[in-house]
Motif scaffolding. Structure first.
Motif, PDB file in Angstrom:
ATOM      1  N   CYS A  13      41.888  57.005 -27.498  1.00 17.22           N
ATOM      2  CA  CYS A  13      41.875  55.821 -26.639  1.00 17.22           C
ATOM      3  C   CYS A  13      40.449  55.310 -26.421  1.00 17.22           C
ATOM      4  N   ALA A  14      40.346  54.008 -26.254  1.00 16.44           N
ATOM      5  CA  ALA A  14      39.046  53.378 -25.962  1.00 16.44           C
ATOM      6  C   ALA A  14      38.000  53.837 -26.970  1.00 16.44           C
ATOM      7  N   ALA A  15      38.258  53.535 -28.227  1.00 19.87           N
ATOM      8  CA  ALA A  15      37.474  54.161 -29.302  1.00 19.87           C
ATOM      9  C   ALA A  15      36.829  53.152 -30.245  1.00 19.87           C
ATOM     10  N   SER A  16      36.672  51.897 -29.800  1.00 18.20           N
ATOM     11  CA  SER A  16      36.003  50.954 -30.707  1.00 18.20           C
ATOM     12  C   SER A  16      34.489  51.108 -30.635  1.00 18.20           C
ATOM     13  N   LEU A  19      31.549  56.891 -27.165  1.00 20.88           N
ATOM     14  CA  LEU A  19      32.015  58.278 -27.282  1.00 20.88           C
ATOM     15  C   LEU A  19      33.399  58.355 -27.923  1.00 20.88           C
ATOM     16  N   GLY A  20      34.271  57.425 -27.580  1.00 22.28           N
ATOM     17  CA  GLY A  20      35.609  57.403 -28.189  1.00 22.28           C
ATOM     18  C   GLY A  20      35.495  57.205 -29.695  1.00 22.28           C
ATOM     19  N   ARG A  21      34.631  56.286 -30.088  1.00 21.80           N
ATOM     20  CA  ARG A  21      34.403  56.042 -31.519  1.00 21.80           C
ATOM     21  C   ARG A  21      33.877  57.312 -32.194  1.00 21.80           C
ATOM     22  N   THR A  37      42.120  52.627 -30.009  1.00 17.56           N
ATOM     23  CA  THR A  37      42.469  51.508 -29.139  1.00 17.56           C
ATOM     24  C   THR A  37      41.217  50.883 -28.522  1.00 17.56           C
ATOM     25  N   GLY A  38      41.392  49.662 -28.040  1.00 19.69           N
ATOM     26  CA  GLY A  38      40.319  48.937 -27.368  1.00 19.69           C
ATOM     27  C   GLY A  38      40.851  47.575 -26.956  1.00 19.69           C
ATOM     28  N   ARG A  39      40.131  46.905 -26.090  1.00 17.38           N
ATOM     29  CA  ARG A  39      40.619  45.603 -25.613  1.00 17.38           C
ATOM     30  C   ARG A  39      40.217  44.462 -26.535  1.00 17.38           C
ATOM     31  N   ASN A  40      39.039  44.551 -27.103  1.00 15.37           N
ATOM     32  CA  ASN A  40      38.556  43.471 -27.958  1.00 15.37           C
ATOM     33  C   ASN A  40      38.993  43.729 -29.402  1.00 15.37           C
ATOM     34  N   ALA A  41      39.904  42.844 -29.896  1.00 14.86           N
ATOM     35  CA  ALA A  41      40.533  43.075 -31.208  1.00 14.86           C
ATOM     36  C   ALA A  41      39.502  43.070 -32.337  1.00 14.86           C
ATOM     37  N   VAL A  63      45.596  47.154 -29.884  1.00 17.78           N
ATOM     38  CA  VAL A  63      44.785  46.371 -28.953  1.00 17.78           C
ATOM     39  C   VAL A  63      45.423  46.410 -27.571  1.00 17.78           C
ATOM     40  N   GLY A  64      44.621  46.608 -26.545  1.00 19.42           N
ATOM     41  CA  GLY A  64      45.166  46.536 -25.187  1.00 19.42           C
ATOM     42  C   GLY A  64      44.313  47.297 -24.207  1.00 19.42           C
ATOM     43  N   ASP A  65      44.580  47.016 -22.944  1.00 22.24           N
ATOM     44  CA  ASP A  65      43.875  47.709 -21.854  1.00 22.24           C
ATOM     45  C   ASP A  65      44.635  49.004 -21.573  1.00 22.24           C
ATOM     46  N   ILE A  66      44.018  50.125 -21.870  1.00 24.69           N
ATOM     47  CA  ILE A  66      44.700  51.421 -21.778  1.00 24.69           C
ATOM     48  C   ILE A  66      45.021  51.780 -20.322  1.00 24.69           C
ATOM     49  N   ASN A  87      41.964  61.169 -24.486  1.00 24.40           N
ATOM     50  CA  ASN A  87      42.030  60.191 -23.415  1.00 24.40           C
ATOM     51  C   ASN A  87      40.636  59.689 -23.065  1.00 24.40           C
ATOM     52  N   ASN A  88      40.533  58.377 -22.945  1.00 18.98           N
ATOM     53  CA  ASN A  88      39.248  57.767 -22.625  1.00 18.98           C
ATOM     54  C   ASN A  88      39.513  56.349 -22.131  1.00 18.98           C
ATOM     55  N   ALA A  89      38.602  55.835 -21.339  1.00 18.16           N
ATOM     56  CA  ALA A  89      38.634  54.435 -20.894  1.00 18.16           C
ATOM     57  C   ALA A  89      37.238  54.127 -20.393  1.00 18.16           C
ATOM     58  N   THR A 139      35.731  62.835 -19.714  1.00 18.74           N
ATOM     59  CA  THR A 139      35.520  62.537 -18.296  1.00 18.74           C
ATOM     60  C   THR A 139      34.047  62.236 -18.070  1.00 18.74           C
ATOM     61  N   SER A 140      33.349  63.126 -17.388  1.00 12.28           N
ATOM     62  CA  SER A 140      31.932  62.852 -17.096  1.00 12.28           C
ATOM     63  C   SER A 140      31.285  64.094 -16.520  1.00 12.28           C
ATOM     64  N   ALA A 141      29.965  64.180 -16.710  1.00 14.45           N
ATOM     65  CA  ALA A 141      29.200  65.234 -16.033  1.00 14.45           C
ATOM     66  C   ALA A 141      29.397  65.143 -14.516  1.00 14.45           C
ATOM     67  N   PRO A 185      24.136  62.064 -20.190  1.00 12.07           N
ATOM     68  CA  PRO A 185      23.673  60.781 -20.727  1.00 12.07           C
ATOM     69  C   PRO A 185      23.740  60.708 -22.254  1.00 12.07           C
ATOM     70  N   PHE A 186      24.584  59.838 -22.754  1.00  9.83           N
ATOM     71  CA  PHE A 186      24.707  59.589 -24.196  1.00  9.83           C
ATOM     72  C   PHE A 186      24.285  58.160 -24.498  1.00  9.83           C
ATOM     73  N   ASP A 187      23.747  58.004 -25.685  1.00 14.38           N
ATOM     74  CA  ASP A 187      23.206  56.708 -26.084  1.00 14.38           C
ATOM     75  C   ASP A 187      24.341  55.765 -26.500  1.00 14.38           C
ATOM     76  N   THR A 188      24.927  55.090 -25.524  1.00 15.61           N
ATOM     77  CA  THR A 188      26.019  54.142 -25.783  1.00 15.61           C
ATOM     78  C   THR A 188      25.778  52.880 -24.946  1.00 15.61           C
ATOM     79  N   ASP A 189      26.632  51.879 -25.151  1.00 15.52           N
ATOM     80  CA  ASP A 189      26.510  50.646 -24.368  1.00 15.52           C
ATOM     81  C   ASP A 189      26.648  50.915 -22.877  1.00 15.52           C
ATOM     82  N   ARG A 190      27.508  51.884 -22.540  1.00 11.56           N
ATOM     83  CA  ARG A 190      27.789  52.167 -21.127  1.00 11.56           C
ATOM     84  C   ARG A 190      26.502  52.524 -20.366  1.00 11.56           C
ATOM     85  N   ILE A 191      25.675  53.364 -20.971  1.00 11.49           N
ATOM     86  CA  ILE A 191      24.483  53.826 -20.269  1.00 11.49           C
ATOM     87  C   ILE A 191      23.523  52.647 -20.059  1.00 11.49           C
ATOM     88  N   ARG A 192      23.496  51.740 -21.039  1.00 12.20           N
ATOM     89  CA  ARG A 192      22.651  50.552 -20.906  1.00 12.20           C
ATOM     90  C   ARG A 192      23.182  49.635 -19.807  1.00 12.20           C
TER      91      ARG A 192
HETATM   92  N1  LIG Z   1      27.648  57.266 -22.263  1.00 17.98           N
HETATM   93  C1  LIG Z   1      27.399  58.064 -21.264  1.00 17.98           C
HETATM   94  O1  LIG Z   1      26.259  58.460 -21.062  1.00 17.98           O
HETATM   95  C2  LIG Z   1      28.507  58.539 -20.342  1.00 17.98           C
HETATM   96  C3  LIG Z   1      28.202  59.497 -19.378  1.00 17.98           C
HETATM   97  C4  LIG Z   1      29.215  59.941 -18.528  1.00 17.98           C
HETATM   98  C5  LIG Z   1      30.486  59.419 -18.643  1.00 17.98           C
HETATM   99  N2  LIG Z   1      30.741  58.476 -19.603  1.00 17.98           N
HETATM  100  C6  LIG Z   1      32.108  57.965 -19.650  1.00 17.98           C
HETATM  101  O2  LIG Z   1      32.649  58.106 -20.955  1.00 17.98           O
HETATM  102  C7  LIG Z   1      33.549  57.020 -21.212  1.00 17.98           C
HETATM  103  C8  LIG Z   1      33.141  56.333 -22.509  1.00 17.98           C
HETATM  104  O3  LIG Z   1      31.833  55.817 -22.309  1.00 17.98           O
HETATM  105  P1  LIG Z   1      30.973  55.172 -23.478  1.00 17.98           P
HETATM  106  O4  LIG Z   1      29.563  55.463 -23.123  1.00 17.98           O
HETATM  107  O5  LIG Z   1      31.494  55.547 -24.794  1.00 17.98           O
HETATM  108  O6  LIG Z   1      31.256  53.616 -23.216  1.00 17.98           O
HETATM  109  P2  LIG Z   1      31.063  52.352 -24.190  1.00 17.98           P
HETATM  110  O7  LIG Z   1      29.997  52.624 -25.200  1.00 17.98           O
HETATM  111  O8  LIG Z   1      30.912  51.203 -23.272  1.00 17.98           O
HETATM  112  O9  LIG Z   1      32.451  52.256 -24.986  1.00 17.98           O
HETATM  113  C9  LIG Z   1      33.639  52.095 -24.279  1.00 17.98           C
HETATM  114  C10 LIG Z   1      34.770  51.908 -25.276  1.00 17.98           C
HETATM  115  O10 LIG Z   1      35.984  51.916 -24.556  1.00 17.98           O
HETATM  116  C11 LIG Z   1      36.687  50.695 -24.756  1.00 17.98           C
HETATM  117  N3  LIG Z   1      37.341  50.417 -23.479  1.00 17.98           N
HETATM  118  C12 LIG Z   1      36.748  50.296 -22.273  1.00 17.98           C
HETATM  119  N4  LIG Z   1      37.669  50.094 -21.313  1.00 17.98           N
HETATM  120  C13 LIG Z   1      38.872  50.098 -21.945  1.00 17.98           C
HETATM  121  C14 LIG Z   1      40.205  49.926 -21.504  1.00 17.98           C
HETATM  122  N5  LIG Z   1      40.487  49.723 -20.208  1.00 17.98           N
HETATM  123  N6  LIG Z   1      41.203  49.986 -22.409  1.00 17.98           N
HETATM  124  C15 LIG Z   1      40.926  50.192 -23.724  1.00 17.98           C
HETATM  125  N7  LIG Z   1      39.694  50.357 -24.193  1.00 17.98           N
HETATM  126  C16 LIG Z   1      38.675  50.304 -23.317  1.00 17.98           C
HETATM  127  C17 LIG Z   1      35.620  49.694 -25.162  1.00 17.98           C
HETATM  128  O11 LIG Z   1      36.137  48.640 -25.931  1.00 17.98           O
HETATM  129  P3  LIG Z   1      36.616  47.247 -25.219  1.00 17.98           P
HETATM  130  O12 LIG Z   1      35.525  46.880 -24.257  1.00 17.98           O
HETATM  131  O13 LIG Z   1      36.803  46.296 -26.350  1.00 17.98           O
HETATM  132  O14 LIG Z   1      37.901  47.588 -24.542  1.00 17.98           O
HETATM  133  C18 LIG Z   1      34.732  50.595 -26.015  1.00 17.98           C
HETATM  134  O15 LIG Z   1      35.287  50.781 -27.286  1.00 17.98           O
HETATM  135  C19 LIG Z   1      33.485  56.109 -19.993  1.00 17.98           C
HETATM  136  O16 LIG Z   1      34.530  56.407 -19.117  1.00 17.98           O
HETATM  137  C20 LIG Z   1      32.160  56.470 -19.372  1.00 17.98           C
HETATM  138  O17 LIG Z   1      32.119  56.210 -18.001  1.00 17.98           O
HETATM  139  C21 LIG Z   1      29.794  58.028 -20.449  1.00 17.98           C
END
Ligand SMILES: NC(=O)c1ccc[n+]([C@@H]2O[C@H](COP(=O)([O-])OP(=O)(O)OC[C@H]3O[C@@H](n4cnc5c(N)ncnc54)[C@H](OP(=O)(O)O)[C@@H]3O)[C@@H](O)[C@H]2O)c1
Length: 259
Positions: A13-16, A19-21, A37-41, A63-66, A87-89, A139-141, A185-192
């Motif tokens: 889930c949430a793998a475009s 971390l999901g990817r 899965t992911g929201r943006n097709a 495609v869809g909001d998980i 599982n991820n979101a 989940t998360s630290a 902390p992982f190097d993804t869009d979320r942290i930015r």
């Molecule tokens: N990166 C970190 O350092 C870190 C640390 C602690 C916890 N986490 C947690 O780990 C999870 C993944 O984080 P990430 O860093 O991989 O984030 P990310 O780089 O922003 O990627 C999130 C992915 O999930 C998809 N997504 C988000 N909300 C969704 C939804 N409701 N339904 C379906 N797809 C959804 C996004 O695609 P769309 O936007 O197209 O849906 C994207 O593919 C998050 O819950 C985050 O809080 C991350």
């Protein structure tokens, strides 16, 4: 090491992105047919194509909001009988709990607690019948050590972790394990995305703030989603059948406890 996963099916889930990817890619490298899965097709299809090209694995998309019933139904329609469920979101927004109303809490609970539970409910009995299943909850630290400005995440993820702690002990005798992967902390869009407000508060640019944060980590850097995916693939492997109900922290050593 042969992870023994070739021919398995995974719903990630949430793998475009992020971390999901990383998890989907690592599983695909092991010969798993993955549904992502992911929201943006557009982003989702692009990622699916990249994973197919690199690994030759079968990759399907939903495609869809998980966090919603419709998004979960779409995911399950694309992959009705997964052997592996990741599982991820997206994570909840940062903030002050005084500003969060009931709706804000419900959104966090839907995405980070109730959606994983609904997907487990929909898939775990099939895994039990087939005598093999791997469920990994990203989940998360914050589950191990709360993060002050991420109260919604601290709360919702603790709820999921508590629930699966009980379930994991009931499914393992049927070959089905359930574990949490706790990213620091992982190097993804979320942290930015989360860094903006904190950088402004510290009077730094986002880049300078992130560089300083990476340097502070005992590893001297952020984690790489590929490393995260590899850990996920191991937890899903045939070698990990005796690991269940655990929460594996991946934070470069940032958590300061001995245990
Ligand atoms: N990166 C970190 O350092 C870190 C640390 C602690 C916890 N986490 C947690 O780990 C999870 C993944 O984080 P990430 O860093 O991989 O984030 P990310 O780089 O922003 O990627 C999130 C992915 O999930 C998809 N997504 C988000 N909300 C969704 C939804 N409701 N339904 C379906 N797809 C959804 C996004 O695609 P769309 O936007 O197209 O849906 C994207 O593919 C998050 O819950 C985050 O809080 C991350």
């Amino acid at each position: 090491m042969d992870l023994g996963l070739s021919g398995r099916r995974a719903l990630v889930c949430a793998a475009s992105k992020g971390l999901g990817r990383g998890c989907a890619l690592a599983l695909a490298r092991e010969g798993v047919a993955v549904t992502i899965t992911g929201r943006n097709a557009e982003t989702l299809e692009r990622t699916a194509e990249e994973i197919r090209r690199e690994t030759g694995a079968t990759v399907t998309t939903a495609v869809g909001d998980i966090a919603t019933e419709a998004g979960q139904a779409a995911a399950l329609a694309a992959c009705p009988e997964p052997d592996i469920l990741v599982n991820n979101a997206g994570g909840p927004p940062p903030g002050d709990f005084r500003d969060w109303d009931r709706d804000a809490w419900i959104r966090a609970l839907d995405a980070n607690m109730l959606a994983p539970i609904a997907l487990i409910k929909a898939t775990v009995d099939g895994m039990i019948d087939r005598k093999f299943g791997r469920i990994v909850n990203i989940t998360s630290a914050a589950v191990k050590a709360p993060i002050a400005h991420l109260g919604l995440s601290n709360g919702a993820r603790a709820g999921l972790t508590g629930f699966v702690a009980g379930l994991a002990r009931q499914t393992v005798r049927h070959g089905v394990t359930i574990n949490g992967l706790l990213p620091g902390p992982f190097d993804t869009d979320r942290i930015r995305g989360n860094a903006g407000a904190l950088a402004a508060k510290a009077g730094l640019s986002v880049e300078a703030f992130l560089e300083a944060r990476a340097r502070e980590n005992p590893a001297g850097r952020f984690g790489d989603p590929d490393e995260f995916g590899a850990a996920c693939a191991f937890l899903c492997s045939r070698h990990a059948g005796y690991i269940t109900g655990q929460n594996l922290l991946m934070d470069g050593g940032a958590y300061p406890g001995t245990l």
